[in-house]
Each structure stands twice: as structure tokens, then as C-alpha cells.
Design an enzyme around this catalytic site. Structure first.
Site, PDB file in Angstrom:
ATOM      1  N   GLU A   1      60.126  71.651  10.021  1.00 61.32           N
ATOM      2  CA  GLU A   1      60.581  71.303  11.373  1.00 61.32           C
ATOM      3  C   GLU A   1      60.937  72.561  12.144  1.00 61.32           C
ATOM      4  O   GLU A   1      61.530  73.501  11.615  1.00 61.32           O
ATOM      5  CB  GLU A   1      61.785  70.352  11.331  1.00 61.32           C
ATOM      6  CG  GLU A   1      63.021  70.922  10.666  1.00 61.32           C
ATOM      7  CD  GLU A   1      64.255  70.058  10.847  1.00 61.32           C
ATOM      8  OE1 GLU A   1      64.324  69.310  11.831  1.00 61.32           O
ATOM      9  OE2 GLU A   1      65.165  70.156  10.006  1.00 61.32           O
TER      10      GLU A   1
ATOM     11  N   ARG B   1      69.884  74.758   7.916  1.00 62.71           N
ATOM     12  CA  ARG B   1      69.856  74.244   9.285  1.00 62.71           C
ATOM     13  C   ARG B   1      70.166  75.300  10.343  1.00 62.71           C
ATOM     14  O   ARG B   1      70.121  75.003  11.535  1.00 62.71           O
ATOM     15  CB  ARG B   1      70.815  73.051   9.406  1.00 62.71           C
ATOM     16  CG  ARG B   1      70.245  71.771   8.819  1.00 62.71           C
ATOM     17  CD  ARG B   1      71.216  70.608   8.846  1.00 62.71           C
ATOM     18  NE  ARG B   1      70.536  69.337   8.654  1.00 62.71           N
ATOM     19  CZ  ARG B   1      70.122  68.871   7.485  1.00 62.71           C
ATOM     20  NH1 ARG B   1      70.322  69.585   6.391  1.00 62.71           N
ATOM     21  NH2 ARG B   1      69.497  67.703   7.406  1.00 62.71           N
TER      22      ARG B   1
ATOM     23  N   GLU C   1      68.294  63.209  19.467  1.00 65.12           N
ATOM     24  CA  GLU C   1      69.750  63.277  19.544  1.00 65.12           C
ATOM     25  C   GLU C   1      70.168  63.106  21.002  1.00 65.12           C
ATOM     26  O   GLU C   1      69.534  63.658  21.905  1.00 65.12           O
ATOM     27  CB  GLU C   1      70.251  64.618  19.003  1.00 65.12           C
ATOM     28  CG  GLU C   1      69.942  64.831  17.532  1.00 65.12           C
ATOM     29  CD  GLU C   1      70.339  66.205  17.025  1.00 65.12           C
ATOM     30  OE1 GLU C   1      70.370  66.402  15.802  1.00 65.12           O
ATOM     31  OE2 GLU C   1      70.622  67.104  17.859  1.00 65.12           O
TER      32      GLU C   1
ATOM     33  N   ASP D   1      51.140  60.417  45.157  1.00 64.17           N
ATOM     34  CA  ASP D   1      51.273  61.777  45.671  1.00 64.17           C
ATOM     35  C   ASP D   1      51.726  62.706  44.555  1.00 64.17           C
ATOM     36  O   ASP D   1      52.894  62.707  44.179  1.00 64.17           O
ATOM     37  CB  ASP D   1      52.274  61.794  46.835  1.00 64.17           C
ATOM     38  CG  ASP D   1      52.485  63.190  47.411  1.00 64.17           C
ATOM     39  OD1 ASP D   1      51.747  64.118  47.014  1.00 64.17           O
ATOM     40  OD2 ASP D   1      53.388  63.353  48.248  1.00 64.17           O
TER      41      ASP D   1
ATOM     42  N   HIS E   1      64.368  68.273  17.262  1.00 63.64           N
ATOM     43  CA  HIS E   1      63.623  69.024  16.250  1.00 63.64           C
ATOM     44  C   HIS E   1      62.248  68.398  16.072  1.00 63.64           C
ATOM     45  O   HIS E   1      62.118  67.171  16.034  1.00 63.64           O
ATOM     46  CB  HIS E   1      64.375  69.014  14.927  1.00 63.64           C
ATOM     47  CG  HIS E   1      65.840  69.297  15.057  1.00 63.64           C
ATOM     48  ND1 HIS E   1      66.793  68.712  14.251  1.00 63.64           N
ATOM     49  CD2 HIS E   1      66.523  70.102  15.911  1.00 63.64           C
ATOM     50  CE1 HIS E   1      67.992  69.139  14.594  1.00 63.64           C
ATOM     51  NE2 HIS E   1      67.857  69.974  15.607  1.00 63.64           N
TER      52      HIS E   1
ATOM     53  N   ARG F   1      63.328  73.808  14.910  1.00 63.31           N
ATOM     54  CA  ARG F   1      64.624  73.256  15.297  1.00 63.31           C
ATOM     55  C   ARG F   1      65.148  73.654  16.687  1.00 63.31           C
ATOM     56  O   ARG F   1      66.045  72.990  17.213  1.00 63.31           O
ATOM     57  CB  ARG F   1      65.669  73.642  14.247  1.00 63.31           C
ATOM     58  CG  ARG F   1      65.438  72.958  12.913  1.00 63.31           C
ATOM     59  CD  ARG F   1      66.465  73.341  11.871  1.00 63.31           C
ATOM     60  NE  ARG F   1      67.827  72.997  12.245  1.00 63.31           N
ATOM     61  CZ  ARG F   1      68.367  71.790  12.122  1.00 63.31           C
ATOM     62  NH1 ARG F   1      67.655  70.800  11.626  1.00 63.31           N
ATOM     63  NH2 ARG F   1      69.605  71.561  12.490  1.00 63.31           N
TER      64      ARG F   1
ATOM     65  N   GLU G   1      62.880  64.384  16.394  1.00 65.10           N
ATOM     66  CA  GLU G   1      64.174  63.732  16.171  1.00 65.10           C
ATOM     67  C   GLU G   1      64.884  63.613  17.517  1.00 65.10           C
ATOM     68  O   GLU G   1      64.885  64.557  18.304  1.00 65.10           O
ATOM     69  CB  GLU G   1      65.039  64.534  15.202  1.00 65.10           C
ATOM     70  CG  GLU G   1      64.479  64.637  13.803  1.00 65.10           C
ATOM     71  CD  GLU G   1      65.375  65.456  12.894  1.00 65.10           C
ATOM     72  OE1 GLU G   1      66.479  65.844  13.331  1.00 65.10           O
ATOM     73  OE2 GLU G   1      64.975  65.724  11.748  1.00 65.10           O
TER      74      GLU G   1
ATOM     75  N   GLU H   1      75.812  60.887  15.144  1.00 65.99           N
ATOM     76  CA  GLU H   1      75.615  62.310  14.889  1.00 65.99           C
ATOM     77  C   GLU H   1      76.959  63.042  14.864  1.00 65.99           C
ATOM     78  O   GLU H   1      78.016  62.433  15.035  1.00 65.99           O
ATOM     79  CB  GLU H   1      74.670  62.930  15.919  1.00 65.99           C
ATOM     80  CG  GLU H   1      73.293  63.326  15.368  1.00 65.99           C
ATOM     81  CD  GLU H   1      73.355  64.350  14.257  1.00 65.99           C
ATOM     82  OE1 GLU H   1      74.378  65.047  14.100  1.00 65.99           O
ATOM     83  OE2 GLU H   1      72.362  64.469  13.508  1.00 65.99           O
TER      84      GLU H   1
ATOM     85  N   GLU I   1      71.805  59.591  16.946  1.00 65.58           N
ATOM     86  CA  GLU I   1      70.456  60.016  16.598  1.00 65.58           C
ATOM     87  C   GLU I   1      69.618  58.814  16.229  1.00 65.58           C
ATOM     88  O   GLU I   1      70.077  57.909  15.532  1.00 65.58           O
ATOM     89  CB  GLU I   1      70.445  61.018  15.449  1.00 65.58           C
ATOM     90  CG  GLU I   1      69.021  61.441  15.058  1.00 65.58           C
ATOM     91  CD  GLU I   1      68.962  62.569  14.048  1.00 65.58           C
ATOM     92  OE1 GLU I   1      68.006  62.586  13.235  1.00 65.58           O
ATOM     93  OE2 GLU I   1      69.863  63.431  14.058  1.00 65.58           O
TER      94      GLU I   1
END
Length: 472
Positions: free
Chosen positions: A357, A338, A133, A53, A267, A359, A131, A210, A218
């Protein structure tokens, strides 16, 4: 894993497989499954599929919810979490009456995006590296009712346990980046996750603790072609949750489960290939990126506000997208910065590695929709030759948080709420219609559902409001 049904059937017999597990993604990127005995794994199933469904998982309306699942044999994997020997397959959804691919199935949308890329002649293949995390907690509780709203999470790594006594090797807020055991108490858990992923056919590049002190982790995989990157993402999330559950813990990819601590993003590293070469590489370009890569970046950033409705589709997404936590809140690109929405890794300076990348995204997205939307935005940039510098997107290779407020205001900002992202997508969705990858009515319905979720959160009293306003 398999190139034909006969090859798969022989494997089932040789390995004494007892169950076949068919998994598929709903509109929000969450896996669902239906399991059949191995005796039901027949050529007829590959032709007719297994009914389900679609309205129950947000893919269709109630009045026409019948759909079928047909497994992609190439995605076969041994599921280590079942007691019975089980072979799993990732499936796409098909119309029940015609057995044609269901247009709004997220995985089918990603397939159409890949086909559109080839039809443009710009490139043959898109390559991706999300990536992953996530947080691992030891205990989670939450409650929502007419007269209550609360949640509580706990992590054995957190330094809020320091006064209780014990070994003392605890991680302070923002102190978890590449933490070493014994502070890093999750290394065996992550290693187990990576081992299970490898056995299921998903290669892992590395894993580490991380920034977030109370249990943030990560896992990163190598770069994959687009559909495999989407499938791998679903498997990483599944394995992380199941291994944690097996050990009496719990894993969440929620972007911002902790106030004042680092959030979890997803990312997306990306590049295009044509005739076996990296279309984004130019040894003399900024960040070793070609003109095509810069136009692609121009498309991503020009459509960035609209993209966030697909890459950051939760109210919690915008708890993470705030200044000061390496979370990008401004639309610019940079080499190694970053805080930029698009970061060009300094180490990616060879033809086989050159890329960038994006982010802002997080794992509340449906990965197939997020991949397709980013690709379409980038292709639009190439086709229209959108110069990111001329559009005011940088590059900026400075710490913008050290700038004055007046300087920062000159940088175009990304949405700060789900409502803003929805408004942006509503006003800028034509790029998603290229190649019939997305459908306008589907996007309009998606926006209605996003706005309903935002309203459900906005209309509820927040626990912190009790502290602020109870004495009013």
C-alpha cells in the site's frame, strides 16, 4: 449493472424508474450531476449524450466549454436517497462536436492508463484497494471574510464534552481505534452506509471506528480492477455524506480537520495481474513480493514527490503529513511499518493477497488521476528496473521516530507543503506522458490551479497569528 441499452431500458420499465441521474467528476474529484426524466433515457441519449458546460467544473476553458455526458451502462445503481425511484449512472465526458472521449476527463485518463498497461505487455490488469477514512461531526461552522476567519466542529463522541455530564462513554484524543460501543456511537451510522453501498453494488470488506476520538471512521472495500476502484471511491464518498446528512450529521474526508488529532488518509493497496496470476507474488521475496513488485515500488518512491501533487493536492494535505500520527513523511518501504510511505502488509503472504500500500494519499485527490499517476510511476519503475534498495528507499523495519535526527536525515523525505509537491511535479512529469495518458499542457494548467489555491491560503491571516503576533 447492464451490458446493453435494451437491458437497461427494460429495467427502467419493470422497476417504474422515474428519474435517471447522470453523475460525473470534475478536475478535483467532486461529483456533479444532471437529472433527466426516465422518458428521456433513449438510444439517442446514448449516442448524442447530455450537454453541459465543462468550463464551470474546471475541465475546459470558457471559450470552448461545450461538452456532453454519456453514461457507462455497467455502472448503473439505484439511488436510495431520492424520493422518486431513481437510477444513477457514472458518466464520462465527450467532445460535443465529435462525440470522441474528452482527453482531460479524469475517468478517461484512468481508462487510458489501463490501456497503456496492456500495451506495455507487463501485465493485463491492475488491482486496487483504497481505504476510506473520514470524520463524522454533529455540527460544523466556518466563516472567512475581510475581518474574520474561524471554524468550529463538534462531535458527540469527543471527551471535550465530559464536563457537561451525561453517560460518560466518550473517546479521548487518539483513543478511537476499534472503539467498542457505547464509546463508538457511530456503529449504526457506518452499518447503514455499508448496507446502502451493498444495495448500490459496492461490496464492503469491513468498517470500524478509527484512531481519531471525535468521530473518525473507516470503511474498506475488497480489491477491485482500476476503473471500478475509482468508481467505488466516488460512491463511498457520496454514500457516507448522504447517510450522515440523512441522520442530521455530516461526514468529511478532509485530511486534517482537527488540530493535534489523527488525520484521514486514503491508502492505496495495489498489485498487477498477468495471465490470471499475481505478478507481485514471490514466496521467497521480501514480504513475499517479486522482483517486478520491487521495481514498481522503486518507481513509486522515485517519483513520490511528484506524485503527491496528484495524490495530495490540497494545502490541508500537508497538515496531515507530519511526524507522529502514522502519517508517512519519509520515502521508504517496510514490512508492516505504518510510518513508511510504502507498507507491505505482513498478512498479505499468499498469491491471492500479496501486495503493498502507498500510504501518503488522501481523499482530496481526484481518485482517477491518483490511480493513473501511481500506475504510471510503478510501470516506469519496472521498465527502468529501479531497485528501491539501491536508490536508498529501504527496506527499513524499525521505528524511525526513535532514531536520532542525524539518522533520519539520511532518509529521503516527501514534500511537506503543496508548493514543494508542485515544484516536484514541475520537474518530474515526463513519466506521466507515457502512452499519452496525461497531456503536458493539461498538467501545466493543473499546476497553475494548484499554485493559485496555495496562494489563496498563504495570503490570508491565520487565526492563530492573532495569538502570536497581535501585540507586536
Amino acid at each position: 449493472m447492464f451490458s446493453s441499452f435494451e437491458q437497461a431500458r427494460q429495467h427502467v420499465l419493470a422497476r417504474n424508474i422515474r428519474m435517471i441521474d447522470l453523475v460525473f467528476s470534475d478536475l478535483w474529484g467532486r461529483w456533479h450531476h444532471v437529472s433527466i426524466p426516465a422518458s428521456q433515457f433513449t438510444e439517442q441519449l446514448m449516442r448524442d449524450g447530455v450537454g453541459f458546460d465543462g468550463s464551470s467544473v474546471g475541465l475546459k476553458s470558457v471559450k470552448s466549454g461545450d461538452m456532453v455526458l454519456i453514461p457507462d451502462l455497467a455502472t448503473g445503481y439505484h439511488d436510495p436517497f431520492w424520493e422518486e425511484p431513481t437510477l444513477g449512472f457514472i458518466c464520462s465526458a465527450f467532445e460535443a462536436d465529435t462525440r470522441t472521449p474528452f482527453a482531460a476527463d479524469p475517468r478517461n485518463i484512468a481508462l487510458r492508463a489501463e490501456a497503456h498497461l496492456k500495451a506495455t505487455g507487463i501485465a493485463d490488469e491492475s488491482i486496487w484497494g483504497p481505504e476510506y477514512e473520514f470524520y463524522v461531526f454533529d455540527k460544523v461552522s466556518y466563516e472567512n471574510g475581510v475581518n474574520t476567519a474561524s471554524y468550529r466542529v463538534d462531535s458527540r463522541e469527543a471527551d471535550w464534552h465530559s464536563a457537561e455530564g451525561g453517560h460518560g462513554h466518550l473517546i479521548p484524543l487518539h483513543g478511537g481505534y476499534h472503539a467498542m460501543p457505547p464509546k463508538d456511537q457511530l456503529y449504526n451510522l457506518r452499518a447503514e452506509m455499508c448496507s446502502e453501498l451493498a444495495r448500490m453494488g459496492v461490496e464492503v470488506k469491513y468498517h470500524h471506528h478509527e484512531v481519531g476520538g471525535p468521530g473518525q471512521c473507516e470503511i474498506e472495500t475488497p480489491l477491485f480492477p482500476m476503473l471500478k476502484a475509482g468508481d467505488a471511491t466516488q460512491m463511498v464518498k457520496y454514500v457516507a455524506k448522504m447517510v450522515a446528512h440523512r441522520r442530521g450529521q455530516t461526514a468529511t474526508f478532509m485530511p486534517k480537520p482537527l488540530y493535534g488529532e489523527a488525520g484521514s488518509g486514503m491508502h492505496f493497496h495495489q498489485l498487477l495481474m498477468k495471465a490470471g496470476r499475481n505478478l507481485f507474488f514471490d514466496p521467497d521475496g521480501y514480504g513475499c513480493l517479486s522482483q517486478e513488485a520491487h521495481w514498481y515500488i522503486g518507481g513509486i518512491l522515485a517519483h513520490g514527490p511528484a506524485l503527491l501533487a496528484l495524490t495530495n493536492p490540497s494545502t490541508n494535505s500537508y497538515r496531515r503529513l507530519v511526524p507522529g500520527f502514522e502519517a508517512p513523511v519519509s520515502a521508504f518501504f517496510s514490512l508492516g511499518n505504518r510510518s513508511a510511505a510504502i507498507r507491505v502488509p505482513k498478512y498479505a503472504d499468499r498469491e491471492e493477497t500479496a501486495r503493498f500500500e502507498f500510504r501518503p494519499p488522501d481523499a482530496t485527490c481526484n481518485v482517477y488521476l491518483a490511480l493513473a499517476a501511481q500506475l504510471l510511476a510503478g510501470l516506469d519503475g519496472i521498465q527502468k528496473r529501479l531497485d528501491p534498495t539501491a536508490l536508498g528507499f529501504g527496506p527499513i523495519d524499525q521505528n524511525i521516530f526513535g532514531w536520532s535526527e542525524e539518522q533520519r536525515r539520511k532518509i529521503k523525505s516527501l514534500p511537506t507543503s503543496l508548493t514543494e509537491a508542485c515544484d516536484a511535479l514541475e520537474g518530474d512529469l515526463d513519466f506521466l506522458l507515457a502512452g499519452d495518458v496525461f497531456d503536458r499542457l493539461q498538467l501545466e494548467d493543473y499546476l497553475l490551479q494548484l499554485r493559485a489555491r496555495e496562494a489563496a491560503v498563504r495570503n490570508r491571516p491565520h487565526p492563530y497569528e492573532m495569538a502570536l503576533y497581535f501585540e507586536a
